[in-house]
Motif scaffolding. Structure first.
Motif, mmCIF file in Angstrom:
data_model
loop_
_atom_site.group_PDB
_atom_site.id
_atom_site.type_symbol
_atom_site.label_atom_id
_atom_site.label_comp_id
_atom_site.label_asym_id
_atom_site.label_seq_id
_atom_site.Cartn_x
_atom_site.Cartn_y
_atom_site.Cartn_z
ATOM 1 N N ALA A 74 39.716 45.686 45.418
ATOM 2 C CA ALA A 74 38.964 45.821 46.675
ATOM 3 C C ALA A 74 37.566 45.247 46.511
ATOM 4 C CB ALA A 74 38.898 47.291 47.091
ATOM 5 N N THR A 75 36.943 45.478 45.339
ATOM 6 C CA THR A 75 35.592 44.967 45.094
ATOM 7 C C THR A 75 35.575 43.444 45.105
ATOM 8 O OG1 THR A 75 35.194 46.880 43.679
ATOM 9 C CG2 THR A 75 33.624 45.064 43.529
ATOM 10 N N GLY A 98 36.735 41.989 48.572
ATOM 11 C CA GLY A 98 35.722 42.336 49.571
ATOM 12 C C GLY A 98 34.442 41.528 49.359
ATOM 13 N N TYR A 99 34.063 41.350 48.094
ATOM 14 C CA TYR A 99 32.848 40.591 47.784
ATOM 15 C C TYR A 99 33.007 39.123 48.171
ATOM 16 C CZ TYR A 99 28.823 39.001 45.062
ATOM 17 O OH TYR A 99 27.637 38.453 44.662
ATOM 18 N N ILE A 136 39.167 46.286 52.504
ATOM 19 C CA ILE A 136 38.571 45.002 52.101
ATOM 20 C C ILE A 136 37.794 44.385 53.265
ATOM 21 C CG2 ILE A 136 39.188 42.624 51.554
ATOM 22 C CD1 ILE A 136 41.385 43.832 49.712
ATOM 23 N N LEU A 139 28.315 46.950 46.316
ATOM 24 C CA LEU A 139 29.611 47.027 46.996
ATOM 25 C C LEU A 139 30.581 47.890 46.185
ATOM 26 C CD1 LEU A 139 31.426 44.100 48.752
ATOM 27 C CD2 LEU A 139 32.700 45.613 47.279
ATOM 28 N N VAL A 179 32.978 51.563 47.063
ATOM 29 C CA VAL A 179 34.447 51.583 47.081
ATOM 30 C C VAL A 179 35.025 53.007 47.131
ATOM 31 C CG1 VAL A 179 36.507 51.011 45.724
ATOM 32 C CG2 VAL A 179 34.746 49.294 46.093
ATOM 33 N N LEU A 208 34.553 46.527 53.782
ATOM 34 C CA LEU A 208 33.541 46.257 52.757
ATOM 35 C C LEU A 208 32.963 44.854 52.930
ATOM 36 C CD1 LEU A 208 35.363 47.717 49.613
ATOM 37 C CD2 LEU A 208 33.181 48.526 50.510
ATOM 38 N N GLY A 209 33.860 43.880 53.161
ATOM 39 C CA GLY A 209 33.421 42.498 53.285
ATOM 40 C C GLY A 209 32.488 42.308 54.474
#
Lengths: 220, 211
Positions: free
Chosen positions: A25-26, A29-30, A92, A156, A160, A95-96
């Motif tokens: 996800a990190t 998403g990043y 995702i 970020l 999570v 976060l993104g």
């Protein structure tokens, strides 16, 4: 109460699976935040008011409101509009999108940091507008944004754990599942928290190295 | 919207404000010793400040809140949920605010400290009477940003069932199933609260601005 090491070791593999999901996800998403942030930054600089004003408003609104509710919105409201996302996909995107509003500010500062003479030179050379950006401005603006962008990857990651609220199988969700079977919360929660803490500490250590190296380059 | 729902939302908003201000107050109480420790001449004291900042910046609010609410009772400590929330928010924000204090102290021109030394101030007097009064003004805008960040962070503690705005919104949603209205309304509610806090911070900034 004593920390039961046998129990802790038993559940470690499951929690590590959860950590892997958190890392996926990190990273994804990043990546979304890096691309979308640049789009936001460019759109806000657009000379077309009907582009720059609404984008500016949306960016400020997303940045000013909690990520958690944005996650709820993506996960519970979008299906009603006919767009059902899996928990991880919603996480995702959330976060993104949220971090794109932060990275767009970093890009903006990077773009404004390019000396005005560079713009003048590009105009004097009669470069088309697209090439001014791709060949002159962005190649200078993006590298100087890198240290600040790196810091947002760490920030970020620290957000999570909130994905537990939309049932993404990250360590706390995994831990809750374990607790539902064993009724022993202490070890799963402690271990999940320590896993998050350990990764955050490692990331912030790497971040400091990146920052130091970049500073060395800037003064060289 | 029924009056019961309105009551839930107003009570939740009140709790959210309480968590924001309580967390920020705790953060400020922590920030000054931590920030001062970070600029200490004593290596050992510096290490303590550094450890605090690294540890509690690394531990996300949700991680702390989960641990306080679900793990700590196993050790025989049952915290009041709202207090646990304030503790998680404040410990985490204390690390960030500590860095604000450190940055502001280090931004005071060295000439000021030299002048204090030349005037025969003790180091502690120089810090208290010369450096800090200048540094505090420089901290205000960053603390203002921290208040907004703290407001956003309070939503997170809904996950551990603290009845603030987000949690109560979820309650209403589970009753009427209208996700778009509830979560859209919550977003607008937080946006408005952020606006109010921002206005307060701006007024404060103007009052302490350089004249």
């Amino acid at each position: 109460m004593k920390f039961d090491w046998n129990y802790a070791l038993d559940i470690l593999p499951q929690l590590l699976d959860g950590l892997l999901t958190a890392l996926i996800a990190t990273v994804v998403g990043y990546a979304v935040a890096l691309v979308l942030g640049l789009v936001f930054a460019l759109a806000r600089r657009s000379h077309q008011k009907w582009v720059s004003v609404p984008v500016g408003f949306v960016v400020e609104f997303i940045r000013g409101t909690p990520l958690l509710i944005q996650l709820f919105f993506l996960f519970f409201v979008l299906p009603q509009l006919g767009l059902a996302l899996s928990p991880l996909a919603a996480g995702i995107v959330g976060l993104g999108l949220h971090y794109a509003t932060y990275t767009s500010e970093v890009y903006r500062a990077g773009i404004e940091g390019v000396p005005p003479g560079q713009w003048d030179a590009a105009i004097a050379l009669h470069l088309p507008r697209r090439r001014v950006w791709t060949s002159v401005i962005l190649p200078q603006a993006v590298p100087r944004s890198i240290p600040a962008l790196t810091n947002y990857s760490i920030a970020l990651f620290k957000d999570v754990p909130q994905l537990v609220a939309i049932t993404v199988a990250e360590p706390f969700t995994v831990g809750r599942g374990i607790i539902a079977e064993t009724f022993r919360p202490f070890e799963p929660i402690t271990m999940a928290g320590l896993l998050y803490l350990a990764v955050a500490l490692v990331l912030s250590y790497i971040g400091r190295i990146v920052e130091r190296r970049y500073k060395g380059m800037a003064t060289a | 919207m029924s009056s019961a729902q309105l009551g839930l939302l107003l009570y939740g908003a009140w709790k959210t404000i309480l968590l924001t201000l309580g967390g920020m107050a705790l953060a400020l109480v922590i920030a000054f010793p931590v920030g001062l420790a970070r600029v200490s001449h004593n290596k050992f004291v510096r290490a303590i400040g550094f450890t605090y900042v690294e540890l509690f910046r690394g531990a996300a609010v949700l991680v702390l809140a989960f641990w306080f609410v679900y793990a700590l009772p196993s050790l025989g400590w049952q915290l009041d949920p709202t207090f646990a929330g304030i503790l998680a928010l404040g410990l985490n924000m204390g690390a960030y605010s500590g860095e604000v204090v450190r940055g502001a102290i280090q931004a005071v021109p060295p000439g000021q400290i030299e002048a204090a030394t030349a005037l025969n101030f003790k180091p502690s007097q120089g810090m208290r009477r010369v450096v800090l009064p200048q540094a505090v003004r420089a901290m205000i805008p960053s603390f203002g940003n921290n208040v907004i960040e703290q407001l956003k962070a309070t939503a997170v503690v809904a996950v551990v069932s603290i009845p603030e705005l987000t949690f109560n919104g979820q309650l209403i949603w589970s009753g009427n199933g209208r996700a778009a209205a509830v979560f859209g309304g919550l977003l607008i509610g937080y946006g408005l609260m952020a606006l109010i806090f921002m206005t307060g911070v701006k007024l404060l900034e103007r009052r302490v601005a350089w004249t």
